[in-house]
Design an enzyme around this catalytic site. Structure first.
Site, PDB file in Angstrom:
ATOM      1  N   LYS A   1       1.112   7.640   3.752  1.00 46.95           N
ATOM      2  CA  LYS A   1       0.565   6.280   3.769  1.00 46.95           C
ATOM      3  C   LYS A   1      -0.136   5.976   5.102  1.00 46.95           C
ATOM      4  O   LYS A   1      -0.278   4.825   5.476  1.00 46.95           O
ATOM      5  CB  LYS A   1       1.688   5.280   3.492  1.00 46.95           C
ATOM      6  CG  LYS A   1       2.300   5.431   2.099  1.00 46.95           C
ATOM      7  CD  LYS A   1       3.365   4.406   1.796  1.00 46.95           C
ATOM      8  CE  LYS A   1       4.704   4.813   2.320  1.00 46.95           C
ATOM      9  NZ  LYS A   1       5.789   3.903   1.897  1.00 46.95           N
TER      10      LYS A   1
ATOM     11  N   PRO B   1       0.819  -1.212   0.000  1.00 50.17           N
ATOM     12  CA  PRO B   1       0.000   0.000   0.000  1.00 50.17           C
ATOM     13  C   PRO B   1       0.854   1.263   0.000  1.00 50.17           C
ATOM     14  O   PRO B   1       1.712   1.449   0.866  1.00 50.17           O
ATOM     15  CB  PRO B   1      -0.816  -0.132   1.293  1.00 50.17           C
ATOM     16  CG  PRO B   1      -0.020  -1.050   2.165  1.00 50.17           C
ATOM     17  CD  PRO B   1       0.658  -2.003   1.229  1.00 50.17           C
ATOM     18  N   GLU B   2       0.625   2.106  -0.991  1.00 46.42           N
ATOM     19  CA  GLU B   2       1.265   3.406  -1.054  1.00 46.42           C
ATOM     20  C   GLU B   2       0.163   4.456  -1.104  1.00 46.42           C
ATOM     21  O   GLU B   2      -0.999   4.137  -0.847  1.00 46.42           O
ATOM     22  CB  GLU B   2       2.221   3.460  -2.257  1.00 46.42           C
ATOM     23  CG  GLU B   2       3.318   2.397  -2.158  1.00 46.42           C
ATOM     24  CD  GLU B   2       4.333   2.431  -3.296  1.00 46.42           C
ATOM     25  OE1 GLU B   2       4.481   3.486  -3.951  1.00 46.42           O
ATOM     26  OE2 GLU B   2       4.982   1.393  -3.538  1.00 46.42           O
TER      27      GLU B   2
END
Length: 387
Positions: free
Chosen positions: A60, A2-3
């Site tokens: 993030k 996840p970015e």
């Protein structure tokens, strides 16, 4: 992993489906590696009955603003993900929880049921995420230490160029440094550098004005496009290097051009040598390193060749090996095959211990043999001729 686009997709899903709703039920996992600094029971009691007012994000990191503090905060780590039952939220490789699994998932760390029956869960299969309960998330680590958000707080081109001019490190590690710009992770860094035609190991301060402008543009365009499609990678443009990042070396291509893989900032990095070339002192330094490496390899090869010649000259001609020549070779072959099997299975190899067992010579001590209880030395009949 996840970015920024993946976390933003989760934030938007919460914003579209959960705002203005009261938390009727809470389940917090008993996992102090992920649930940071508070017991599950205290966490549950602190948010039960409260209403979700908004969903916020920086870099993030994501947090839920309730009608009163403290607020649940989520640092996604390598595999953190938001799921809303009955709502499609972007899934990515390391985080994907199958729809056929129980609900909430066994990987759920934070679960709430809202007053209209909607259920939300934060999962983490790899346990590198952090879930916290904070009075003011922006005033404490990690959010307080983040640089400007790449989507919400972009630098101007001039600010960006001036900032890069002060950095004497390679551009790829700098882009990953969250105190510089927050939200850019490994795949985005590779993508924006490819789009801007900049080598990942080019020193940031050495970038030309044109390169700074190209990189500034590519960061904006790549992130905006990824966010526009809710981080659904199948909808990323076909000419992005993203689609070939996980191919094996030698089989990875983008627009017909070969992709190579190096390490930059401790991370595996995909780039296209034909389009992303080092320049100036970085190019000179790389060329010298390459020559030195070739020289060292050539020297090693020469030394090995000389040793082989010496070994050949020392060997007696037409002489058969003494002793049982074939048996040691057979043992080595067996050990090698066992090593290969053990490596494949991840088991320990105990063949070395077996090699230590050596038969005694001469009148050595014989191995102890347990005598049967009924046998006694006095009752044994002597061997030899019968009388």
């Amino acid at each position: 992993m996840p970015e920024l686009p993946e976390v933003e997709a989760a934030r938007r899903a919460i914003e579209d489906n959960c705002l203005g709703k009261k938390i009727n039920r809470v389940l917090i996992a008993d996992d102090n590696k992920v649930i940071d600094g508070i017991s599950p029971s205290d966490f549950q009691n602190s948010i039960l009955g409260k209403t979700i007012v908004s969903a916020r994000r920086k870099g993030k990191n994501l947090w839920l603003e309730l009608d009163s503090p403290p607020f649940p905060s989520f640092q996604f780590g390598m595999a953190g993900a938001i799921y809303i039952k009955g709502v499609a939220v972007t899934k990515y490789k390391r985080s994907a929880v199958k729809d056929s699994e129980e609900w909430p998932s066994k990987y759920s760390k934070f679960f709430v049921e809202l007053d209209d029956g909607l259920e939300l869960s934060f999962t983490d299969k790899r346990r590198f995420a952090k879930v916290r309960l904070l009075e003011n998330p922006v005033s404490v680590r990690p959010i307080s230490e983040l640089g400007p958000d790449a989507l919400l707080e972009p630098m101007t081109v001039d600010e960006f160029a001036k900032s890069l001019a002060k950095k004497k490190i390679a551009i790829k590690p700098l882009l990953l440094y969250q105190a510089f710009i927050s939200g850019i992770g490994n795949w985005i860094a590779d993508e924006v550098l490819y789009q801007a035609r900049i080598h990942p190991l080019q020193t940031a301060s050495s970038l030309s004005k044109e390169q700074c402008e190209a990189l500034h543009t590519s960061i904006k365009e790549v992130i905006e496009k990824a966010v526009e499609v809710d981080a659904e990678s199948s909808q990323f443009p076909s000419n992005w290097i993203f689609h070939a990042r996980e191919e094996k070396p030698g089989k990875a291509f983008v627009d017909g051009k070969k992709i190579d893989f190096i390490t930059a900032g401790g991370r595996t990095t995909a780039y296209v040598p034909e389009l992303q070339k080092l320049s100036g002192k970085d190019a000179e330094k790389a060329a010298k390193a390459k020559l030195a490496k070739r020289g060292a390899k050539s020297k090693e090869d020469d030394e090995e060749e000389e040793l082989e010649k010496e070994d050949d000259s020392d060997k007696p001609k037409n002489q058969k090996p003494k002793g049982r020549g074939k048996k040691p070779a057979l043992k080595r072959k067996t050990k090698d095959s066992e090593d290969e099997d053990d490596d494949a299975d991840g088991e320990e190899d105990d063949s070395d211990a077996e090699e230590e067992v050596v038969k005694p010579r001469g009148r050595g001590t014989k191995a102890a043999i347990k005598k049967k209880p009924e046998e006694k030395a006095g009752n044994k009949k002597p061997k030899g001729r019968r009388s």
